[in-house]
Design a protein around this motif. Structure first.
Motif, PDB file in Angstrom:
ATOM      1  N   MET A   1      53.235  53.338  54.969  1.00 27.76           N
ATOM      2  CA  MET A   1      54.259  52.675  55.394  1.00 27.76           C
ATOM      3  C   MET A   1      55.103  53.119  56.557  1.00 27.76           C
ATOM      4  N   MET A   2      54.901  54.425  56.626  1.00 27.87           N
ATOM      5  CA  MET A   2      55.975  54.941  57.798  1.00 27.87           C
ATOM      6  C   MET A   2      54.899  54.740  59.119  1.00 27.87           C
ATOM      7  N   GLY A   3      53.932  54.256  59.147  1.00 24.41           N
ATOM      8  CA  GLY A   3      53.264  54.028  60.361  1.00 24.41           C
ATOM      9  C   GLY A   3      53.850  52.807  61.085  1.00 24.41           C
ATOM     10  N   LEU A   4      54.545  52.116  60.258  1.00 22.99           N
ATOM     11  CA  LEU A   4      55.193  50.799  60.797  1.00 22.99           C
ATOM     12  C   LEU A   4      56.326  51.381  61.709  1.00 22.99           C
ATOM     13  N   PHE A   5      57.004  52.563  61.607  1.00 27.26           N
ATOM     14  CA  PHE A   5      57.911  52.672  62.317  1.00 27.26           C
ATOM     15  C   PHE A   5      57.969  53.535  63.410  1.00 27.26           C
ATOM     16  N   LYS A   6      56.512  54.055  63.418  1.00 20.09           N
ATOM     17  CA  LYS A   6      56.076  54.803  64.676  1.00 20.09           C
ATOM     18  C   LYS A   6      55.945  54.051  65.896  1.00 20.09           C
ATOM     19  N   LYS A   7      55.862  54.857  67.133  1.00 14.33           N
ATOM     20  CA  LYS A   7      55.482  54.006  68.341  1.00 14.33           C
ATOM     21  C   LYS A   7      54.383  53.660  68.622  1.00 14.33           C
ATOM     22  N   ALA A   8      54.018  52.445  69.034  1.00 13.70           N
ATOM     23  CA  ALA A   8      52.710  52.064  69.449  1.00 13.70           C
ATOM     24  C   ALA A   8      52.691  51.619  70.815  1.00 13.70           C
ATOM     25  N   ASN A   9      51.782  52.231  71.653  1.00 12.77           N
ATOM     26  CA  ASN A   9      51.842  51.796  72.880  1.00 12.77           C
ATOM     27  C   ASN A   9      53.007  52.148  73.637  1.00 12.77           C
ATOM     28  N   GLY A  10      53.719  53.026  73.374  1.00 17.16           N
ATOM     29  CA  GLY A  10      55.167  53.342  73.740  1.00 17.16           C
ATOM     30  C   GLY A  10      56.413  52.514  73.313  1.00 17.16           C
ATOM     31  N   LEU A  11      56.085  51.521  72.348  1.00 17.68           N
ATOM     32  CA  LEU A  11      56.742  50.800  71.672  1.00 17.68           C
ATOM     33  C   LEU A  11      57.108  51.088  70.077  1.00 17.68           C
ATOM     34  N   PRO A  12      58.494  51.213  69.617  1.00 20.85           N
ATOM     35  CA  PRO A  12      58.556  51.230  68.199  1.00 20.85           C
ATOM     36  C   PRO A  12      57.598  49.888  67.683  1.00 20.85           C
ATOM     37  N   ALA A  13      56.972  50.392  66.416  1.00 23.21           N
ATOM     38  CA  ALA A  13      56.171  49.390  65.787  1.00 23.21           C
ATOM     39  C   ALA A  13      56.674  48.064  65.438  1.00 23.21           C
ATOM     40  N   TRP A  14      58.115  48.260  65.250  1.00 24.88           N
ATOM     41  CA  TRP A  14      58.846  46.979  64.613  1.00 24.88           C
ATOM     42  C   TRP A  14      58.993  45.828  66.001  1.00 24.88           C
ATOM     43  N   VAL A  15      59.023  46.666  67.120  1.00 25.64           N
ATOM     44  CA  VAL A  15      59.039  45.785  68.292  1.00 25.64           C
ATOM     45  C   VAL A  15      57.557  45.196  68.803  1.00 25.64           C
ATOM     46  N   ASP A  16      56.608  45.984  68.466  1.00 30.10           N
ATOM     47  CA  ASP A  16      55.307  45.636  68.686  1.00 30.10           C
ATOM     48  C   ASP A  16      54.786  44.462  67.855  1.00 30.10           C
ATOM     49  N   LEU A  17      55.107  44.728  66.587  1.00 32.94           N
ATOM     50  CA  LEU A  17      54.316  43.945  65.428  1.00 32.94           C
ATOM     51  C   LEU A  17      55.519  42.899  65.041  1.00 32.94           C
ATOM     52  N   GLY A  18      56.525  42.993  65.618  1.00 32.78           N
ATOM     53  CA  GLY A  18      57.881  42.056  65.065  1.00 32.78           C
ATOM     54  C   GLY A  18      58.480  41.329  66.012  1.00 32.78           C
ATOM     55  N   LEU A  19      59.152  41.956  67.144  1.00 36.39           N
ATOM     56  CA  LEU A  19      59.966  41.344  68.114  1.00 36.39           C
ATOM     57  C   LEU A  19      59.022  40.590  69.066  1.00 36.39           C
ATOM     58  N   ILE A  20      58.167  41.173  69.576  1.00 33.17           N
ATOM     59  CA  ILE A  20      57.173  40.515  70.724  1.00 33.17           C
ATOM     60  C   ILE A  20      56.693  39.344  70.042  1.00 33.17           C
TER      61      ILE A  20
END
Length: 368
Positions: A1-20
């Motif tokens: 689950m920690m992978g959700l909080f790592k950066k993906a493509n320069g963005l935090p995962a919550w931004v990449d998977l949630g906000l966008i």
């Protein structure tokens, strides 16, 4: 689950998977509201009817989760192929062919205790779905035939084949409709209403059945396989760079075939939900386009099981709420609901970068 909080493509995962995805969804809903207003209806009232029809009463929730279950299976099916760099358009045909496997098991095992029927039916769904995806995967890996073309073709072949089987081989005697005979009740997958009674919980009757629990379990196994196993690492490496994967000693052809077989197997679980859990017989076109919706679900969910669940829930709500909306507002036809779904797919797929680049600059500025 920690992978959700790592950066993906320069963005935090919550931004990449949630906000966008949320911003893309909001944009799609705004445009949908404009379209509804142009035909003379109140978009806020329409949205209220849609939401109430999806989650406003217990039966609606059951239907929404029933549709969600199918979209989880097809979303995961498309996602596993995406991770290997493949675009599987054939989840519809693979799910359809899996229905034949589940049907043959249930017709042959009538009267057998369900505890014995279920594992055989699950295996049949995976085997038949995976088998229907094997040849496109093999042709891609060994002959260079593009998997998009072959999987589209196999959708039509599956439809024609199942219709022939239903009409000429397993149609119930004396029956005009092209469908199999009804399964013995001992093979039926328990509904959530029945499962609730086991724990003293009363639930309303709906198509929702225990395949929803199976979908959640498989989502967890999907995460473990893709991000926590050597085979998942090889699969993702092939998807990122085939040459680098081959240089590292990974059998690219074998990985491509494996990814397609697994994709077909996951799509096959749609037959567990519909054929084993609801219809209790094989019907023509029982899949109803869920394989194609799975493409949008995987795209919107960023090929991650949590994102796929949320996207599947959204489309499940649109399917169920859209039915109530078209009933309450005759001007907003079922086709109009399909337009709303199409706008969501457009903004979350083709126009995905509409908000991504400004947000990347925003977070890049903070990081810098």
């Amino acid at each position: 689950m920690m992978g959700l909080f790592k950066k993906a493509n320069g963005l935090p995962a919550w931004v990449d998977l949630g906000l966008i995805p949320a911003l893309n969804l909001l944009a799609a809903l705004v445009i949908s509201g404009v379209v509804i207003a142009l035909i003379g209806e109140d978009p806020f009232e329409a949205m209220g009817i849609l939401v109430n029809g999806a989650v406003g009463y217990p039966e609606a929730i059951g239907y929404t989760l029933y549709y969600t279950t199918n979209f989880i299976f097809t979303g995961l099916a498309v996602a596993i192929a995406f991770h290997a760099g493949l675009f599987n358009i054939g989840a519809e045909g693979q799910a359809y062919f899996a229905g034949l496997g589940v049907t043959l098991v249930c017709l042959a095992m009538g009267g057998v205790p369900f505890i014995l029927v279920l594992p055989v039916a699950l295996i049949a769904a995976m085997v038949f779905g995976g088998a229907w995806a094997f040849l496109p995967g093999y042709l891609q890996a060994k002959r260079g035939s593009h998997v998009v073309v072959t999987t589209i073709m196999f959708n039509f072949i599956a439809g024609a084949l199942i219709q022939w089987v239903l009409v000429d081989l397993i149609r119930a005697p004396g029956q005009q409709a092209p469908e199999s005979r009804r399964f013995d009740e001992s093979t039926w997958l328990p509904t959530m209403q029945e499962a609730g009674r086991w724990f003293g919980i009363e639930m309303v009757k709906s198509p929702l059945n225990t395949s929803f629990i199976i979908a959640l379990i498989i989502s967890g196994l999907f995460y473990l396989f893709v991000w926590r196993t050597r085979w998942g690492y090889e699969l993702r490496t092939v998807g990122l760079n085939e040459r680098a994967a081959s240089y590292a000693g990974i059998r690219v052809d074998r990985t491509v075939i494996l990814a397609m077989v697994m994709s077909g197997g996951l799509a096959g679980f749609v037959a567990i939900n519909d054929v084993l859990g609801v219809q209790h017989k094989l019907l023509v076109n029982f899949t109803g386009g869920v394989g194609f919706v799975g493409i949008a679900v995987a795209l919107m969910g960023r090929n991650h099981p949590i994102g796929i669940f949320l996207a599947a829930l959204l489309f499940g709500a649109l399917y169920q709420g859209g039915s109530d909306l078209s009933f309450e507002k005759p001007n907003i036809t079922r086709e109009m609901v399909v337009v709303i779904q199409g706008l969501i797919i457009l903004f979350c797929g083709a126009l995905e970068n509409l908000f991504r680049r400004p947000i990347e600059r925003l977070f890049g500025g903070k990081a810098g």
